[in-house]
Design an enzyme around this catalytic site. Structure first.
Site, PDB file in Angstrom:
ATOM      1  N   LYS A 116      -0.317  -5.444   9.661  1.00 18.87           N
ATOM      2  CA  LYS A 116       0.938  -5.892   9.035  1.00 18.87           C
ATOM      3  C   LYS A 116       1.333  -7.270   9.539  1.00 18.87           C
ATOM      4  O   LYS A 116       1.874  -8.069   8.784  1.00 18.87           O
ATOM      5  CB  LYS A 116       2.067  -4.882   9.278  1.00 18.87           C
ATOM      6  CG  LYS A 116       1.866  -3.614   8.473  1.00 18.87           C
ATOM      7  CD  LYS A 116       3.148  -2.901   8.116  1.00 18.87           C
ATOM      8  CE  LYS A 116       2.855  -1.754   7.167  1.00 18.87           C
ATOM      9  NZ  LYS A 116       3.916  -0.757   7.105  1.00 18.87           N
ATOM     10  N   LYS A 197      -7.822   0.566   0.962  1.00 16.80           N
ATOM     11  CA  LYS A 197      -7.046   1.753   0.576  1.00 16.80           C
ATOM     12  C   LYS A 197      -5.966   1.360  -0.442  1.00 16.80           C
ATOM     13  O   LYS A 197      -5.435   0.245  -0.401  1.00 16.80           O
ATOM     14  CB  LYS A 197      -6.454   2.446   1.807  1.00 16.80           C
ATOM     15  CG  LYS A 197      -5.219   1.808   2.369  1.00 16.80           C
ATOM     16  CD  LYS A 197      -4.379   2.789   3.168  1.00 16.80           C
ATOM     17  CE  LYS A 197      -2.984   2.184   3.283  1.00 16.80           C
ATOM     18  NZ  LYS A 197      -1.951   3.023   3.765  1.00 16.80           N
ATOM     19  N   LYS A 200       0.787  -0.037  -2.014  1.00 15.60           N
ATOM     20  CA  LYS A 200       1.792  -0.795  -2.776  1.00 15.60           C
ATOM     21  C   LYS A 200       1.688  -2.280  -2.470  1.00 15.60           C
ATOM     22  O   LYS A 200       1.892  -3.114  -3.327  1.00 15.60           O
ATOM     23  CB  LYS A 200       3.204  -0.380  -2.335  1.00 15.60           C
ATOM     24  CG  LYS A 200       3.580   1.013  -2.658  1.00 15.60           C
ATOM     25  CD  LYS A 200       4.956   1.326  -2.089  1.00 15.60           C
ATOM     26  CE  LYS A 200       4.945   1.816  -0.654  1.00 15.60           C
ATOM     27  NZ  LYS A 200       5.019   3.252  -0.488  1.00 15.60           N
TER      28      LYS A 200
HETATM   29  P1  ADP Z   1       1.634   2.076   1.346  1.00 13.25           P
HETATM   30  O1  ADP Z   1       0.372   1.705   2.077  1.00 13.25           O
HETATM   31  O2  ADP Z   1       1.420   2.130  -0.120  1.00 13.25           O
HETATM   32  O3  ADP Z   1       2.799   1.204   1.747  1.00 13.25           O
HETATM   33  P2  ADP Z   1       2.796   4.011   3.110  1.00 13.25           P
HETATM   34  O4  ADP Z   1       2.289   3.233   4.270  1.00 13.25           O
HETATM   35  O5  ADP Z   1       4.263   3.998   2.832  1.00 13.25           O
HETATM   36  O6  ADP Z   1       2.007   3.547   1.807  1.00 13.25           O
HETATM   37  O7  ADP Z   1       2.304   5.491   3.290  1.00 13.25           O
HETATM   38  C1  ADP Z   1       3.055   6.676   3.164  1.00 13.25           C
HETATM   39  C2  ADP Z   1       2.175   7.878   3.424  1.00 13.25           C
HETATM   40  O8  ADP Z   1       1.123   7.938   2.450  1.00 13.25           O
HETATM   41  C3  ADP Z   1       1.466   7.871   4.787  1.00 13.25           C
HETATM   42  O9  ADP Z   1       1.427   9.199   5.310  1.00 13.25           O
HETATM   43  C4  ADP Z   1       0.075   7.409   4.473  1.00 13.25           C
HETATM   44  O10 ADP Z   1      -0.873   7.910   5.376  1.00 13.25           O
HETATM   45  C5  ADP Z   1      -0.159   7.933   3.069  1.00 13.25           C
HETATM   46  N1  ADP Z   1      -1.013   7.020   2.296  1.00 13.25           N
HETATM   47  C6  ADP Z   1      -0.687   5.767   1.883  1.00 13.25           C
HETATM   48  N2  ADP Z   1      -1.681   5.210   1.188  1.00 13.25           N
HETATM   49  C7  ADP Z   1      -2.669   6.123   1.143  1.00 13.25           C
HETATM   50  C8  ADP Z   1      -3.973   6.144   0.561  1.00 13.25           C
HETATM   51  N3  ADP Z   1      -4.431   5.126  -0.142  1.00 13.25           N
HETATM   52  N4  ADP Z   1      -4.719   7.239   0.709  1.00 13.25           N
HETATM   53  C9  ADP Z   1      -4.251   8.291   1.397  1.00 13.25           C
HETATM   54  N5  ADP Z   1      -3.039   8.349   1.977  1.00 13.25           N
HETATM   55  C10 ADP Z   1      -2.251   7.286   1.854  1.00 13.25           C
END
Ligand code: ADP
Ligand code: TRP
Length: 328
Positions: A116, A197, A200
């Site tokens: 980040k 992965k 957002k």
């Molecule tokens: P983002 O990366 O989209 O900002 P977050 O960090 O808010 O998502 O993640 C929220 C939850 O969703 C966490 O528990 C995270 O491990 C899970 N998560 C986020 N992206 C993925 C993904 N691509 N595959 C599996 N789990 C995910």
């Protein structure tokens, strides 16, 4: 016997996507419905979202939206405690106490911090670094023993164990050991860059939001990358097959999976099968979400009732912790 206490949080940073769903929220709902726990808490990690770049208005709206979305996914506030982190007094105080037992070196080695801080170079705030201490406070406030999260959060839960131990060594045994409960599908990949992965932060074309209408889903999946780089299995195709397996009919999945092995798979057909499967799977979700979002007061009431239940537990913990560290 130690009690089985489950907690997880989700940041209000935007609409939920299928990565969040398969990596986290679906697991919350399954665990909730199995009912094998003494207590379960799900919260909206609004204080954590302050480490990112949302405006106040966006954050405020997202808290309501994400709450509506987890409810629409099947989270039931009569079975578990659903609340917003900032509504419960004590999380930041415990986070501060944990800051003071956490070696900086442990925080600096966190992959998410490195990741980040390289992505938001102009906003490397102290919260980004100390974030795992606040996350440990969220978890240990409720003496949680199990934390269902996606793969990217494992490191933070491991650090929670270290922080809990440091506290226990310094002030007396009080916090339990916490374990991760990993989901079967730990990682959903981006549609446009399937070696990353789905997130957002990559941009809207990379993710399928649970609220996306079928036409939108179709458009995004049409553009999904299926090409291989330098031979071997294409990660984008693997990802689409995984989605079909999760959201579609087993028979249809088996057919595509076999033709992929034989080498006569047609990507256009696979894409339309995945689009249909995802669109159908979230049909009820979309309706329920719309319905919930038409009544913000009801959502606010659910959050207030959850915070009240959580506060009673947090008060007990903070009372003990304050005495243990000598400030009461
Ligand atoms: P983002 O990366 O989209 O900002 P977050 O960090 O808010 O998502 O993640 C929220 C939850 O969703 C966490 O528990 C995270 O491990 C899970 N998560 C986020 N992206 C993925 C993904 N691509 N595959 C599996 N789990 C995910
Ligand atoms: N760090 C988690 C995420 O970004 C959210 C979170 C905050 C959390 N506190 C938590 C998850 C406590 C589990 C337990 O997804």
């Amino acid at each position: 016997m130690t009690k089985k206490i489950i907690i997880s949080g989700i940041q209000p940073t935007g609409n939920l996507h299928i990565g969040n769903y398969l990596g986290a929220v679906k697991n919350f709902v399954d665990i909730q419905n199995q009912g094998d726990f003494d207590a379960m808490y799900i919260f909206i990690a609004d204080l954590h979202s302050l480490t990112g770049g949302l405006t106040a208005k966006e954050r405020h709206e997202n808290i309501i939206k994400v709450t509506a979305e987890v409810l629409a996914c099947g989270i039931n506030p009569n079975k578990i405690t659903l609340f917003a982190q900032s509504h419960v007094v004590g999380h930041t105080e415990l986070g501060w106490i944990f800051d003071c037992v956490t070696p900086i070196a442990e925080l600096e080695r966190m992959t998410q911090f490195k990741d980040k801080s390289s992505r938001q170079e102009k906003n490397i705030n102290a919260g980004l670094l100390t974030y795992p201490a606040l996350m440990s406070a969220d978890i240990l406030m409720y003496h949680a023993t199990h934390v269902p999260v996606g793969e990217d959060q494992i490191q933070h839960v491991e650090l929670t164990r270290i922080i809990g131990k440091k506290f226990n060594t310094k002030f007396g045994k009080y916090f339990p050991e916490t374990k991760v409960m990993l989901t079967k599908t730990a990682r959903v990949m981006s549609l446009l860059e399937p070696n990353k992965k789905m997130s957002k932060s990559l941009g809207t074309g990379h993710v399928i939001e649970l609220a996306d209408e079928p036409k939108v889903i179709e458009g995004k999946i049409k553009k999904a990358v299926t090409a291989t780089e330098g031979g071997g299995k294409a990660p984008g195709v693997e990802n689409l097959l995984m989605l079909l397996n999760e959201f579609g009919d087993k028979k249809v999945y088996n057919e595509f999976s076999q033709s992929e092995k034989k080498g006569d798979i047609r990507y256009g057909d696979l894409k339309s099968a995945v689009s249909t499967a995802v669109g159908d799977y979230f049909k009820d979700f979309r309706e329920r979400r719309k319905e919930l979002l038409s009544n913000h007061d009801e959502i606010a009431e659910i959050l207030m009732a959850g915070a009240e239940k959580a506060q009673a537990v947090a008060d007990k913990t903070m009372d003990s912790v304050r005495r243990m560290v000598g400030i009461r």
